[in-house]
Scaffold this active site. Structure first.
Site, short mmCIF file in Angstrom:
data_model
loop_
_atom_site.label_atom_id
_atom_site.label_comp_id
_atom_site.label_asym_id
_atom_site.label_seq_id
_atom_site.Cartn_x
_atom_site.Cartn_y
_atom_site.Cartn_z
N THR A 102 73.02 34.40 31.48
CA THR A 102 73.82 33.32 30.91
C THR A 102 73.51 33.18 29.42
OG1 THR A 102 73.69 32.12 32.99
CG2 THR A 102 74.35 30.84 31.09
N ARG A 130 80.33 31.19 45.38
CA ARG A 130 79.26 30.39 44.78
C ARG A 130 79.56 30.16 43.29
NH1 ARG A 130 75.30 30.97 40.41
NH2 ARG A 130 73.53 29.68 40.95
N1 ASP Z 1 72.67 29.32 35.44
C1 ASP Z 1 73.32 30.50 35.97
C2 ASP Z 1 73.77 30.25 37.37
O1 ASP Z 1 73.11 29.51 38.09
C3 ASP Z 1 72.45 31.71 35.99
C4 ASP Z 1 71.76 32.07 34.71
O2 ASP Z 1 71.45 31.23 33.89
O3 ASP Z 1 71.52 33.23 34.48
O4 ASP Z 1 74.76 30.83 37.77
#
Ligand code: ASP
Length: 261
Positions: A102, A130
């Site tokens: 992310t 999801r």
């Molecule tokens: N926050 C993101 C999620 O839960 C994952 C990530 O930060 O890499 O999909």
């Protein structure tokens, strides 16, 4: 307080472009799935197959390794010699490790406006349907032009439950600095996640906030001080960091944290 979001959007390389169109070109805040894709098409955003050969092979490898009691059979050593599988093993190890990816970016413009975006490919090998925290306004991102902006990376479920980014901004509204607001929110997420513990009773997840306020004061804050990756088979420690760009140039800074590995 202008916002736009898209979620569960496939075949679009830069979903944040579509989120921006939702913000600017509709009177709605959140589009998901097929509807979001139709909206992107209507605006001429190019579609493409984002499944690379490497991703396909890695998914298959993970699927086959999950259980010896299902219908997917492992292919053993031969498969592990494949350069794409080797790349995965060297980067993440052979265990059931599921990286995430992310980016959150917040800014204060020269004219004093606060802006932010959070974009993600989400969690590797997730349950179909999801949705993580990234596109959820108030969880993965929250921007209040009068106060500040906050976004997150890490364990989405824990962050959604506490509306993490919104909480950080509200704590800044009450007078906390970006760093104190972020660390206080991380503490609340930890206290609210009592079932998500490792064998030593410590949180078994990572969560990070990235924060800027109206005055341009900023902070990154991490639950854990960093992580041990399995790069090249050796346990390499990578500290939790965030990137800053201002008049002093662009640089990486280590995040203040709640817990030490
Ligand atoms: N926050 C993101 C999620 O839960 C994952 C990530 O930060 O890499 O999909």
């Amino acid at each position: 307080m202008k916002s736009g979001a898209v979620g569960a959007l496939e075949r679009i390389k830069n979903p944040s472009r579509v989120a921006r169109l939702v913000m600017d070109q509709t009177n709605r805040a959140f589009l998901v799935g097929e509807g979001a894709l139709k909206f992107a098409r209507a605006h001429g955003v190019p579609e493409q197959n984002l499944l690379t050969e490497r991703s396909r092979k890695i998914w298959l490898y993970w699927k086959e390794k999950l259980s010896g009691r299902d219908d997917w059979m492992e292919r053993g050593e031969e498969e592990q010699k494949d350069p794409d599988i080797r790349w995965y093993i060297e980067k993440f190890g052979v265990e059931d490790f599921r990286p995430q990816g992310t980016i959150n970016c917040n800014a204060l413009t020269a004219s004093g406006d606060l802006v932010g975006t959070t974009t993600t490919s989400g969690l590797f090998f997730k349950l179909p349907g999801r949705l993580g925290d990234s596109p959820v306004i108030g969880a993965g991102l929250y921007v209040d032009g009068e106060v500040g902006a906050c976004g997150s990376t890490g364990w989405g479920e824990g962050n959604i439950r506490l509306c993490g980014s919104h909480t950080v901004v509200e704590l800044m509204r009450q007078g906390k600095s970006p760093q104190d607001a972020a660390l206080a929110t991380l503490e609340r997420v930890v206290n609210a996640s009592k079932y998500y513990r490792d064998k030593n009773g410590r949180p078994d997840f990572q969560l990070n906030y990235y924060v800027i306020n109206k005055k341009g004061e900023y902070a990154g804050a991490a639950l854990w001080n960093g992580s041990y990756g399995l790069a090249g088979g050796s346990k390499k420690f990578t500290p939790s960091r965030f990137a800053v760009a201002d008049a002093g140039g662009a640089r990486l800074q280590e995040s203040p944290y709640l817990m030490k590995r």
